[in-house]
Scaffold this active site. Structure first.
Site, PDB file in Angstrom:
ATOM      1  CB  SER A  28      -0.906   0.020   1.229  1.00  3.63           C
ATOM      2  OG  SER A  28      -1.628  -1.186   1.324  1.00  3.63           O
TER       3      SER A  28
HETATM    4  N1  SAH Z   1      -0.729  -5.130   3.991  1.00  2.83           N
HETATM    5  C1  SAH Z   1      -0.084  -5.462   2.757  1.00  2.83           C
HETATM    6  C2  SAH Z   1      -0.915  -5.050   1.573  1.00  2.83           C
HETATM    7  C3  SAH Z   1      -1.206  -6.232   0.769  1.00  2.83           C
HETATM    8  S1  SAH Z   1      -2.330  -6.083  -0.577  1.00  2.83           S
HETATM    9  C4  SAH Z   1       1.328  -4.932   2.677  1.00  2.83           C
HETATM   10  O1  SAH Z   1       1.734  -4.147   3.554  1.00  2.83           O
HETATM   11  O2  SAH Z   1       2.065  -5.315   1.771  1.00  2.83           O
HETATM   12  C5  SAH Z   1      -3.680  -7.039   0.029  1.00  2.83           C
HETATM   13  C6  SAH Z   1      -3.418  -8.504   0.291  1.00  2.83           C
HETATM   14  O3  SAH Z   1      -4.652  -9.054   0.744  1.00  2.83           O
HETATM   15  C7  SAH Z   1      -3.012  -9.303  -0.932  1.00  2.83           C
HETATM   16  O4  SAH Z   1      -1.787  -9.927  -0.679  1.00  2.83           O
HETATM   17  C8  SAH Z   1      -4.136 -10.330  -1.091  1.00  2.83           C
HETATM   18  O5  SAH Z   1      -3.694 -11.601  -1.536  1.00  2.83           O
HETATM   19  C9  SAH Z   1      -4.690 -10.392   0.322  1.00  2.83           C
HETATM   20  N2  SAH Z   1      -6.048 -10.907   0.460  1.00  2.83           N
HETATM   21  C10 SAH Z   1      -7.148 -10.634  -0.303  1.00  2.83           C
HETATM   22  N3  SAH Z   1      -8.231 -11.294   0.166  1.00  2.83           N
HETATM   23  C11 SAH Z   1      -7.802 -11.994   1.276  1.00  2.83           C
HETATM   24  C12 SAH Z   1      -8.443 -12.875   2.196  1.00  2.83           C
HETATM   25  N4  SAH Z   1      -9.734 -13.204   2.108  1.00  2.83           N
HETATM   26  N5  SAH Z   1      -7.701 -13.392   3.202  1.00  2.83           N
HETATM   27  C13 SAH Z   1      -6.379 -13.109   3.322  1.00  2.83           C
HETATM   28  N6  SAH Z   1      -5.719 -12.301   2.465  1.00  2.83           N
HETATM   29  C14 SAH Z   1      -6.422 -11.741   1.461  1.00  2.83           C
END
Ligand code: SAH
Length: 227
Positions: A61
């Site tokens: 993000s």
């Molecule tokens: N907090 C992260 C941002 C990741 S982007 C960082 O600092 O890098 C969002 C993430 O949510 C992705 O990796 C995606 O695979 C995950 N995601 C989406 N739906 C999800 C779910 N139901 N359970 C767990 N992870 C999920």
């Protein structure tokens, strides 16, 4: 001081100018090296205020969004926090500096494995991470003082997450309605009552159900510094 340190200080100033006032949040973001979490080829953009790819079609993000979400959680060192969407693990590390324990769930196993390496590398031992569907929360560890969702829920956030939040607890979650996404804060006031506030417009990848198949998003893979 190297050029990444200079860029990092510039980013912290940008966050401050954008209205982030919680000095503990700014200090935590200063402590976590974002350059470790982004593709090696994009290292010079690590401290720009932009989202960057992390593989599997997902993104780390934008720093201002990380700071806004973290500040909105009003963390203290007694908090037990659930994060849905570990991704690169960057947000988890920021949280780990500000609370007692972070429980984080990621649906892409390959991303989780990379994130676990980072927690080890940065010696953050108060993070517990699993591969799974975070839309179901983490019933064995519930209830949580705080919940942060880093992927956009379609309409209302999953009810399991609202249920697993302690009364008095705070959840921040991006919520998608039609074309727009908004970052929403829920404060749980009673078993079924919440104070809801919209914080800012955002753009997150979608929150998806179930564990990802090993092939899902594999065309979006990248090389990271620690790979
Ligand atoms: N907090 C992260 C941002 C990741 S982007 C960082 O600092 O890098 C969002 C993430 O949510 C992705 O990796 C995606 O695979 C995950 N995601 C989406 N739906 C999800 C779910 N139901 N359970 C767990 N992870 C999920």
């Amino acid at each position: 001081m190297n050029s990444q340190d200079t860029r990092k200080i510039r980013l912290v100033m940008l966050l401050r100018n954008a209205g982030i006032t919680d000095t503990s949040v700014l200090a935590a973001m200063e402590r976590v090296p974002r350059d470790f979490f982004v593709p090696a080829a994009m290292a010079d953009q690590s401290y720009d205020d932009i989202a960057l790819p992390i593989g599997r079609g997902q993104t780390i993000s934008q720093p201002l969004v990380v700071a806004t979400m973290t500040e909105a959680l009003k963390l203290d060192d007694r908090c037990k926090v659930l994060e849905v969407g570990t991704g690169s693990g960057y947000q988890s590390c920021v949280l780990a500096h500000l609370c007692r324990r972070v429980y984080t769930i990621e649906r892409h196993k390959s991303l989780l494995i990379e994130a676990l390496k980072m927690f080890d590398e940065l010696k953050l031992h108060n993070i517990t991470a699993i591969a799974g569907d975070g839309m179901k929360g983490w019933p064995e560890q519930a209830p949580f003082d705080r919940i942060i969702v880093t992927a956009a829920a379609q309409g209302d956030p999953p009810s399991a997450l609202l249920d697993q939040l302690k009364i008095g607890g705070i959840m921040v979650v991006p919520v998608a309605t039609n074309e727009h996404q908004v970052l929403r804060r829920y404060k749980k006031e009673g078993e079924d009552t919440f104070a809801v506030k919209d914080l800012m417009g955002v753009r997150f990848v979608p929150l998806l159900p179930n564990l990802a198949a090993p092939s899902e998003g594999s065309d979006g893979d990248i090389n990271r510094k620690l790979a």
